[in-house]
Design an enzyme around this catalytic site. Structure first.
Site, PDB file in Angstrom:
ATOM      1  N   MET A   1      33.764  45.596  38.794  1.00  0.00           N
ATOM      2  CA  MET A   1      32.398  44.781  38.162  1.00  0.00           C
ATOM      3  C   MET A   1      30.966  44.838  38.830  1.00  0.00           C
ATOM      4  SD  MET A   1      34.975  41.036  38.700  1.00  0.00           S
ATOM      5  CE  MET A   1      33.811  39.879  37.681  1.00  0.00           C
ATOM      6  N   HIS A   2      30.260  44.496  38.100  1.00  0.00           N
ATOM      7  CA  HIS A   2      28.915  44.157  38.479  1.00  0.00           C
ATOM      8  C   HIS A   2      28.012  45.723  38.078  1.00  0.00           C
ATOM      9  CE1 HIS A   2      30.354  40.540  40.516  1.00  0.00           C
ATOM     10  NE2 HIS A   2      30.889  41.539  41.415  1.00  0.00           N
TER      11      HIS A   2
ATOM     12  N   ASP B   1      38.207  43.246  37.468  1.00  0.00           N
ATOM     13  CA  ASP B   1      39.434  43.910  38.202  1.00  0.00           C
ATOM     14  C   ASP B   1      39.797  42.839  39.070  1.00  0.00           C
ATOM     15  OD1 ASP B   1      37.280  43.893  39.997  1.00  0.00           O
ATOM     16  OD2 ASP B   1      37.487  45.957  40.576  1.00  0.00           O
TER      17      ASP B   1
END
Length: 491
Positions: free
Chosen positions: A81-82, A238
């Site tokens: 992520m991110h 995830d």
């Protein structure tokens, strides 16, 4: 029998799994990924490397299980992520992706955090450097030509979706980690977009994790012997995908993940933000559900670092530590090699090994690292408790929890049972395969997202609980004592 393909775009590897209609795994494959750190505190990967790794994993599945691959009825995606995947008008990356554990956007995160708790409450957490939005502000200042050329912002798994389907789409659980999503409305937040100078048409279309996001392109299907046009589910980041794979989808359950990084995640039936305690309150990968999470940047990767430091393979070092079965260490380790998120929001924090003497051995160092990482979970339990979530048991995944000793330490430090489940190490890719099945609309979430059978349980041992209680307080005092020594990096 139909199969469902789950693809997980991780930080250290791309993983793929084929799951049949009974929920059993038919075949698995993975391909490693390298991390680039061009400057201190930076962390990057090129999206092309992810696709090459996907090609390698699908090639391996095609060689090992061609009939099962041809029987795939739907595909699900999960991923780190991110990360900021920055595409130009030709849908090609403008630069390497800036990842979740990149700390360059410290000043920009402070600028966004200064907009106040009301905005942070809508977006799920206070702005921090690892999230996507601060990276955009950094680009606008330091690489303005890239920011000006940006036509589509994607997250890592969504680059793979674009290659598979030609669609620019993300799901709400992955979008939740951008600091651009109104978590309660599950839609992009206009004020957040204005704060980073990004037009909505630069963002992907939003879907739920169980929605169909696109269809497999004919040329991609032909390469691996799959049927063209099969659906690709929205998927999930995830963390929520890992929870879905373990059946951690309802309030009262919890997930501990001790992988490259570490997290403690607890689903909620309503959106309950608590940005003041640095708890992440994000959309789950299933519609109408959210979760609270403590996110730590340093997990089992800290032990891998320590093994390299003392010239051991990780497995050999763990075996040596477990064979000694020593009492809790006097040595203290702050595991903040890549900074820390919950509870400190300190991207410039660094690792500290405190209490060395001439008798200190490699096993002593390894044990201290295991304990230091476990102590961050004590902080995580405290942060979630302050946000109104009581953790009574955790289902554990991630390479670190394969160590029985580490599981015992975690159980004692958190004072809750730590449960390992059969097949739990299949992780986010397995959750992605479940979302693939759900996108067909034929099954209920409750029937698909079940918990696997218990494999092992580490119960809190009273003597260890008492011993570690005092050490956790020493650990916290040590961070407080040295925190000021990190501060020059912030200026």
């Amino acid at each position: 029998m139909r199969c469902f393909l789950g693809l997980d775009i991780g930080t250290s590897a791309v993983k793929a799994i084929l799951v049949d209609e009974t929920g059993g795994a038919r075949a698995e494959a993975s391909s490693p990924l390298a991390l680039s750190r061009p400057r201190p505190g930076w962390s990057e990967q090129h999206p092309d490397a992810w696709w090459q790794a996907v090609e390698a994993t699908l090639d391996a599945l095609a060689a090992a299980a061609p009939a099962d691959l041809s029987a795939v009825a739907a595909i699900g995606l999960s991923g780190q992520m991110h990360g900021a995947v920055l595409l130009g008008a030709d849908d090609r990356p403008l630069r390497a992706a800036i990842l979740w554990n990149d700390g360059r956007a410290t000043r920009e995160a402070r600028t966004l955090a200064a907009r106040g708790d009301e905005l942070a409450g809508r977006l799920g957490v206070r702005a921090m450097p690892g999230l996507t939005a601060p990276k955009l502000l950094w680009l606008a200042v330091h690489e303005p030509e890239v920011f000006a050329a940006l036509r589509t912002l994607l997250l890592p798994k969504d680059w793979i979706r674009l290659k598979l389907t030609g669609e620019r789409v993300t799901d709400t659980s992955d979008a939740a980690g951008t600091w651009l999503l109104d978590e309660a409305r599950r839609d992009w937040d206009p004020e957040a977009l204005d704060a980073v100078g990004l037009a909505r048409d630069r963002l992907p279309r939003l879907v739920e994790g169980t929605d169909v996001s696109g269809r497999l392109r004919a040329e991609v299907a032909a390469r691996w012997g799959m049927r063209p046009g099969i659906p690709v589910a929205g998927g999930a980041g995830d963390s929520p995908a890992g929870a879905i794979g373990l059946g951690v989808v309802d309030e009262g359950t919890a997930l501990l993940n001790l992988g490259t990084s570490a997290l403690l995640l607890a689903p909620t039936g309503a959106y309950r933000p608590n940005a003041a305690h640095l708890v992440h309150a994000f959309c789950h990968g299933l519609p109408g559900r959210w979760y609270q999470m403590a996110a730590m940047l340093n997990g089992a990767s800290a032990l891998a670092w320590a093994a390299g430091l003392v010239g051991r393979e990780v497995g050999d070092l763990v075996a040596e530590i477990e064979a000694r079965d020593a009492p809790p260490a006097d040595l203290l380790f702050l595991p903040y090699l890549s900074g820390e998120r919950t509870p400190h929001d300190d991207p410039w924090a660094r690792g500290v090994l405190f209490g060395l003497d001439p008798t200190t051995s490699p096993a002593d160092v390894g044990r201290a690292v295991m304990e230091g990482v476990a102590f961050t979970f004590a902080d995580a339990v405290a942060a979630l408790a302050a946000a109104g979530t009581d953790i009574r048991r955790v289902d554990a995944i991630g390479g670190g929890t394969r160590s029985r000793l580490w599981a015992r330490i975690l159980a004692a430090v958190m004072n809750v049972p730590v449960v390992r489940r059969k097949g739990g190490d299949k992780g986010p890719a397995f959750g992605a395969a479940r979302l693939a099945r759900l996108c067909l609309g034929e099954d209920r979430i409750a029937d698909v997202c079940v918990s696997p059978p218990v494999d092992a349980v580490a119960e809190p041992e009273p003597d260890l609980v008492a011993a570690y209680g005092e050490r956790v307080e020493r650990f916290r005092r040590l961070y407080g004592a040295v925190k000021g020594e990190f501060s020059p990096r912030r200026n």
